[in-house]
Scaffold this active site. Structure first.
Site, PDB file in Angstrom:
ATOM      1  N   GLU A   1       0.805  -1.229   0.000  1.00 44.83           N
ATOM      2  CA  GLU A   1       0.000   0.000   0.000  1.00 44.83           C
ATOM      3  C   GLU A   1       0.837   1.278   0.000  1.00 44.83           C
ATOM      4  O   GLU A   1       0.309   2.372  -0.174  1.00 44.83           O
ATOM      5  CB  GLU A   1      -0.932   0.006   1.221  1.00 44.83           C
ATOM      6  CG  GLU A   1      -2.040  -1.019   1.161  1.00 44.83           C
ATOM      7  CD  GLU A   1      -1.606  -2.438   1.464  1.00 44.83           C
ATOM      8  OE1 GLU A   1      -2.255  -3.378   0.945  1.00 44.83           O
ATOM      9  OE2 GLU A   1      -0.618  -2.635   2.208  1.00 44.83           O
TER      10      GLU A   1
ATOM     11  N   ALA B   1       9.186  -3.696   5.768  1.00 45.64           N
ATOM     12  CA  ALA B   1      10.025  -4.888   5.872  1.00 45.64           C
ATOM     13  C   ALA B   1       9.254  -6.077   5.303  1.00 45.64           C
ATOM     14  O   ALA B   1       8.139  -6.370   5.735  1.00 45.64           O
ATOM     15  CB  ALA B   1      10.415  -5.139   7.318  1.00 45.64           C
TER      16      ALA B   1
ATOM     17  N   THR C   1       6.333 -18.812  -0.146  1.00 45.18           N
ATOM     18  CA  THR C   1       5.858 -18.507  -1.492  1.00 45.18           C
ATOM     19  C   THR C   1       6.650 -17.345  -2.082  1.00 45.18           C
ATOM     20  O   THR C   1       7.440 -16.710  -1.398  1.00 45.18           O
ATOM     21  CB  THR C   1       4.361 -18.125  -1.473  1.00 45.18           C
ATOM     22  OG1 THR C   1       4.216 -16.889  -0.781  1.00 45.18           O
ATOM     23  CG2 THR C   1       3.524 -19.198  -0.785  1.00 45.18           C
TER      24      THR C   1
ATOM     25  N   HIS D   1       5.531 -14.517  -2.848  1.00 46.64           N
ATOM     26  CA  HIS D   1       4.791 -13.291  -2.570  1.00 46.64           C
ATOM     27  C   HIS D   1       5.707 -12.123  -2.203  1.00 46.64           C
ATOM     28  O   HIS D   1       5.527 -11.004  -2.683  1.00 46.64           O
ATOM     29  CB  HIS D   1       3.777 -13.553  -1.454  1.00 46.64           C
ATOM     30  CG  HIS D   1       2.858 -12.416  -1.171  1.00 46.64           C
ATOM     31  ND1 HIS D   1       1.895 -12.005  -2.072  1.00 46.64           N
ATOM     32  CD2 HIS D   1       2.762 -11.607  -0.099  1.00 46.64           C
ATOM     33  CE1 HIS D   1       1.241 -10.977  -1.559  1.00 46.64           C
ATOM     34  NE2 HIS D   1       1.741 -10.716  -0.363  1.00 46.64           N
TER      35      HIS D   1
ATOM     36  N   ARG E   1      19.283  -5.612   9.068  1.00 44.11           N
ATOM     37  CA  ARG E   1      19.165  -4.451   8.187  1.00 44.11           C
ATOM     38  C   ARG E   1      18.290  -3.343   8.771  1.00 44.11           C
ATOM     39  O   ARG E   1      18.187  -2.265   8.196  1.00 44.11           O
ATOM     40  CB  ARG E   1      18.624  -4.899   6.828  1.00 44.11           C
ATOM     41  CG  ARG E   1      19.614  -5.781   6.112  1.00 44.11           C
ATOM     42  CD  ARG E   1      19.118  -6.247   4.780  1.00 44.11           C
ATOM     43  NE  ARG E   1      20.136  -7.111   4.189  1.00 44.11           N
ATOM     44  CZ  ARG E   1      19.878  -8.227   3.555  1.00 44.11           C
ATOM     45  NH1 ARG E   1      18.634  -8.630   3.407  1.00 44.11           N
ATOM     46  NH2 ARG E   1      20.859  -8.948   3.058  1.00 44.11           N
TER      47      ARG E   1
END
Length: 153
Positions: free
Chosen positions: A58, A80, A86, A88, A127
């Site tokens: 979004e 993050a 998967t 995705h 990170r």
């Protein structure tokens, strides 16, 4: 030859951050890092806006709305995405990175990609403020320098 180099100074800049609520325990560290960079580089709190969205997917629509508003010199995207079982996560990071480039080119307002893309939770943690630095801090630095270059041109 004329060379254009901008200072890494936030003074006088108005910056918006768009942060994902998904993986908030990671994203909050990115927000802290970006806010820290902004203030360390001379930005004032009143010139920094934080907008929250459900997830990384979004972020681009809100980043574009902020960029076209004329109220901001730069936008910093913070999120993050950790790879699961998967594909995705890869789709999200590719889609958002492409969108940030398009928004920047269309509007002339830099959108800095501060979305951490990691294969493991450990990598993401590194990170977001530990061993690998803080991607939010680095994204804010990039946004500030690019905004200053754009102003100079």
């Amino acid at each position: 030859m004329k060379e254009i180099n901008a200072n890494l100074v936030a003074e006088g800049l108005r910056v918006a951050m768009v942060a994902s609520r998904f993986n908030s325990f990671l994203v909050e560290q990115l927000v802290k890092g970006a806010t820290d960079a902004f203030s360390r580089l001379g930005g004032v709190e009143d010139s920094l806006t934080l907008v929250r969205v459900p997830g990384a997917y979004e972020i681009p629509v809100v980043a574009k709305k902020l960029a076209v508003s004329g109220k901001y010199d730069a936008v910093v995207a913070l999120g993050a995405v950790v790879q699961g079982a998967t594909a995705h996560a890869g789709l999200i990071t590719q889609t958002t990175a492409r969108a940030f480039a398009e928004i920047s080119l269309e509007t002339g307002v830099p959108v800095a990609d501060g979305i951490v893309a990691a294969e493991t939770l450990e990598q993401a943690v590194e990170r977001c403020g530990t061993k690998q630095g803080n991607r939010g801090f680095a994204a804010m630095q990039s946004a500030i320098e690019t905004a200053n270059v754009v102003k100079m041109i």
